[in-house]
Design an enzyme around this catalytic site. Structure first.
Site, PDB file in Angstrom:
ATOM      1  N   ASP A   9      -7.279   3.998  -1.719  1.00 42.85           N
ATOM      2  CA  ASP A   9      -7.283   4.157  -0.262  1.00 42.85           C
ATOM      3  C   ASP A   9      -6.450   5.402   0.071  1.00 42.85           C
ATOM      4  O   ASP A   9      -6.015   6.139  -0.834  1.00 42.85           O
ATOM      5  CB  ASP A   9      -6.817   2.870   0.453  1.00 42.85           C
ATOM      6  CG  ASP A   9      -5.302   2.647   0.388  1.00 42.85           C
ATOM      7  OD1 ASP A   9      -4.589   3.417  -0.312  1.00 42.85           O
ATOM      8  OD2 ASP A   9      -4.822   1.702   1.035  1.00 42.85           O
ATOM      9  N   HIS A  10      -6.204   5.617   1.363  1.00 43.56           N
ATOM     10  CA  HIS A  10      -5.472   6.819   1.785  1.00 43.56           C
ATOM     11  C   HIS A  10      -4.045   6.859   1.238  1.00 43.56           C
ATOM     12  O   HIS A  10      -3.432   7.916   1.186  1.00 43.56           O
ATOM     13  CB  HIS A  10      -5.440   6.886   3.319  1.00 43.56           C
ATOM     14  CG  HIS A  10      -4.837   5.651   3.921  1.00 43.56           C
ATOM     15  ND1 HIS A  10      -5.547   4.472   4.026  1.00 43.56           N
ATOM     16  CD2 HIS A  10      -3.601   5.388   4.410  1.00 43.56           C
ATOM     17  CE1 HIS A  10      -4.769   3.544   4.571  1.00 43.56           C
ATOM     18  NE2 HIS A  10      -3.589   4.079   4.805  1.00 43.56           N
ATOM     19  N   CYS A  66      -3.733   1.746  -4.431  1.00 43.86           N
ATOM     20  CA  CYS A  66      -3.416   1.836  -2.998  1.00 43.86           C
ATOM     21  C   CYS A  66      -1.903   1.973  -2.899  1.00 43.86           C
ATOM     22  O   CYS A  66      -1.262   2.313  -3.903  1.00 43.86           O
ATOM     23  CB  CYS A  66      -3.985   0.655  -2.218  1.00 43.86           C
ATOM     24  SG  CYS A  66      -3.330  -0.974  -2.612  1.00 43.86           S
ATOM     25  N   THR A  84       0.540  -0.215  -2.671  1.00 39.99           N
ATOM     26  CA  THR A  84       1.198  -1.137  -3.604  1.00 39.99           C
ATOM     27  C   THR A  84       0.316  -1.512  -4.787  1.00 39.99           C
ATOM     28  O   THR A  84       0.819  -2.061  -5.773  1.00 39.99           O
ATOM     29  CB  THR A  84       1.536  -2.447  -2.875  1.00 39.99           C
ATOM     30  OG1 THR A  84       0.306  -2.978  -2.346  1.00 39.99           O
ATOM     31  CG2 THR A  84       2.521  -2.228  -1.745  1.00 39.99           C
ATOM     32  N   ILE A  87      -1.689  -3.879  -4.406  1.00 38.17           N
ATOM     33  CA  ILE A  87      -1.955  -5.308  -4.159  1.00 38.17           C
ATOM     34  C   ILE A  87      -3.289  -5.515  -3.445  1.00 38.17           C
ATOM     35  O   ILE A  87      -4.163  -6.252  -3.922  1.00 38.17           O
ATOM     36  CB  ILE A  87      -0.805  -5.962  -3.353  1.00 38.17           C
ATOM     37  CG1 ILE A  87       0.501  -5.915  -4.136  1.00 38.17           C
ATOM     38  CG2 ILE A  87      -1.153  -7.420  -3.020  1.00 38.17           C
ATOM     39  CD1 ILE A  87       1.728  -6.359  -3.337  1.00 38.17           C
ATOM     40  N   GLY A  88      -3.437  -4.865  -2.289  1.00 37.75           N
ATOM     41  CA  GLY A  88      -4.652  -5.100  -1.490  1.00 37.75           C
ATOM     42  C   GLY A  88      -5.923  -4.739  -2.235  1.00 37.75           C
ATOM     43  O   GLY A  88      -6.912  -5.494  -2.218  1.00 37.75           O
ATOM     44  N   HIS A 136      -4.408 -10.136 -23.348  1.00 35.94           N
ATOM     45  CA  HIS A 136      -4.512 -11.552 -22.976  1.00 35.94           C
ATOM     46  C   HIS A 136      -5.619 -11.847 -21.967  1.00 35.94           C
ATOM     47  O   HIS A 136      -6.260 -12.891 -22.048  1.00 35.94           O
ATOM     48  CB  HIS A 136      -3.178 -12.054 -22.381  1.00 35.94           C
ATOM     49  CG  HIS A 136      -2.083 -12.139 -23.396  1.00 35.94           C
ATOM     50  ND1 HIS A 136      -0.901 -12.796 -23.148  1.00 35.94           N
ATOM     51  CD2 HIS A 136      -1.975 -11.642 -24.664  1.00 35.94           C
ATOM     52  CE1 HIS A 136      -0.119 -12.714 -24.224  1.00 35.94           C
ATOM     53  NE2 HIS A 136      -0.741 -12.004 -25.143  1.00 35.94           N
ATOM     54  N   HIS A 151      -6.935 -17.159 -25.708  1.00 37.50           N
ATOM     55  CA  HIS A 151      -7.209 -16.225 -24.615  1.00 37.50           C
ATOM     56  C   HIS A 151      -8.685 -16.252 -24.215  1.00 37.50           C
ATOM     57  O   HIS A 151      -9.015 -16.193 -23.030  1.00 37.50           O
ATOM     58  CB  HIS A 151      -6.783 -14.806 -25.010  1.00 37.50           C
ATOM     59  CG  HIS A 151      -5.315 -14.700 -25.276  1.00 37.50           C
ATOM     60  ND1 HIS A 151      -4.363 -15.164 -24.398  1.00 37.50           N
ATOM     61  CD2 HIS A 151      -4.631 -14.205 -26.344  1.00 37.50           C
ATOM     62  CE1 HIS A 151      -3.158 -14.955 -24.895  1.00 37.50           C
ATOM     63  NE2 HIS A 151      -3.295 -14.374 -26.083  1.00 37.50           N
TER      64      HIS A 151
HETATM   65  C1  RB5 Z   1      -2.271   0.851   3.588  1.00 36.83           C
HETATM   66  O1  RB5 Z   1      -1.485   1.109   4.668  1.00 36.83           O
HETATM   67  C2  RB5 Z   1      -1.616  -0.149   2.662  1.00 36.83           C
HETATM   68  O2  RB5 Z   1      -1.600  -1.390   3.276  1.00 36.83           O
HETATM   69  C3  RB5 Z   1      -2.343  -0.212   1.354  1.00 36.83           C
HETATM   70  O3  RB5 Z   1      -2.322   1.026   0.734  1.00 36.83           O
HETATM   71  C4  RB5 Z   1      -1.824  -1.200   0.338  1.00 36.83           C
HETATM   72  O4  RB5 Z   1      -0.462  -1.054   0.121  1.00 36.83           O
HETATM   73  C5  RB5 Z   1      -2.215  -2.596   0.572  1.00 36.83           C
HETATM   74  O5  RB5 Z   1      -2.034  -3.504  -0.244  1.00 36.83           O
END
Ligand code: RB5
Length: 152
Positions: free
Chosen positions: A8-9, A65, A67, A69-70, A98, A134
């Site tokens: 993402d950005h 992204c 983190t 995570i998303g 694993h 596994h």
């Molecule tokens: C974008 O603002 C941010 O939410 C995304 O890059 C990421 O960290 C989400 O998990």
């Protein structure tokens, strides 16, 4: 080996650095975007890359992204995808050994670029262990996917 990559950005700079490294190492890379710092939605890009992996158009996928995570959550919604979010090379090695992860997620805000490059190389160069315990656990993940599909 063919690699799909998306961000993402919040991780465009890291994506460009990793693409340059992979091309230099001889990998073929399919870039699923995004391309600029204009705000976008990470599920769109995680999904695009995950579909390439699911359909066998690439051997592995790498998503990024802020983190990690998303975009990893988004990729993991696609049937057959096992996307491991990694902060260090130990996690990258273990998610291959694993979990037989077919996708890797990293975060530009959480992990330094040199560590990310090492994570990517570890992820791409570590084979699945093929140990019975596994294999059994991965089969259980596949069973969960199939069961959830039948509920819908
Ligand atoms: C974008 O603002 C941010 O939410 C995304 O890059 C990421 O960290 C989400 O998990």
């Amino acid at each position: 080996m063919k690699i799909g990559i998306a961000c993402d950005h919040g991780a465009v700079e890291y994506k460009q650095e990793v693409i340059a490294m992979l091309v230099n190492e001889g990998y073929e890379v399919i870039d699923c975007g995004c391309d600029g710092t204009k705000s976008v939605d990470y599920p769109d890009y995680g999904y695009r890359c995950a579909k390439l992996v699911q359909q066998g158009e690439v051997d592995k996928g790498i998503v990024m992204c802020g983190t990690g995570i998303g975009i990893s959550i988004s990729a993991n919604k696609v049937k057959g995808i096992r996307c491991g979010l990694c902060f260090n090379t130990t996690m990258a090695r273990l998610t291959r050994e694993h979990n037989d992860a077919n996708m890797l997620a990293v975060g530009q805000r959480t992990t330094g670029i040199e560590v990310v490059k090492d994570i990517v190389n570890t992820f791409l160069n570590t084979p699945f262990s093929e140990e019975e315990r596994h294999v059994k656990r991965i089969e259980k993940i596949t069973e969960i996917e199939t069961e959830e599909e039948s509920v819908l």
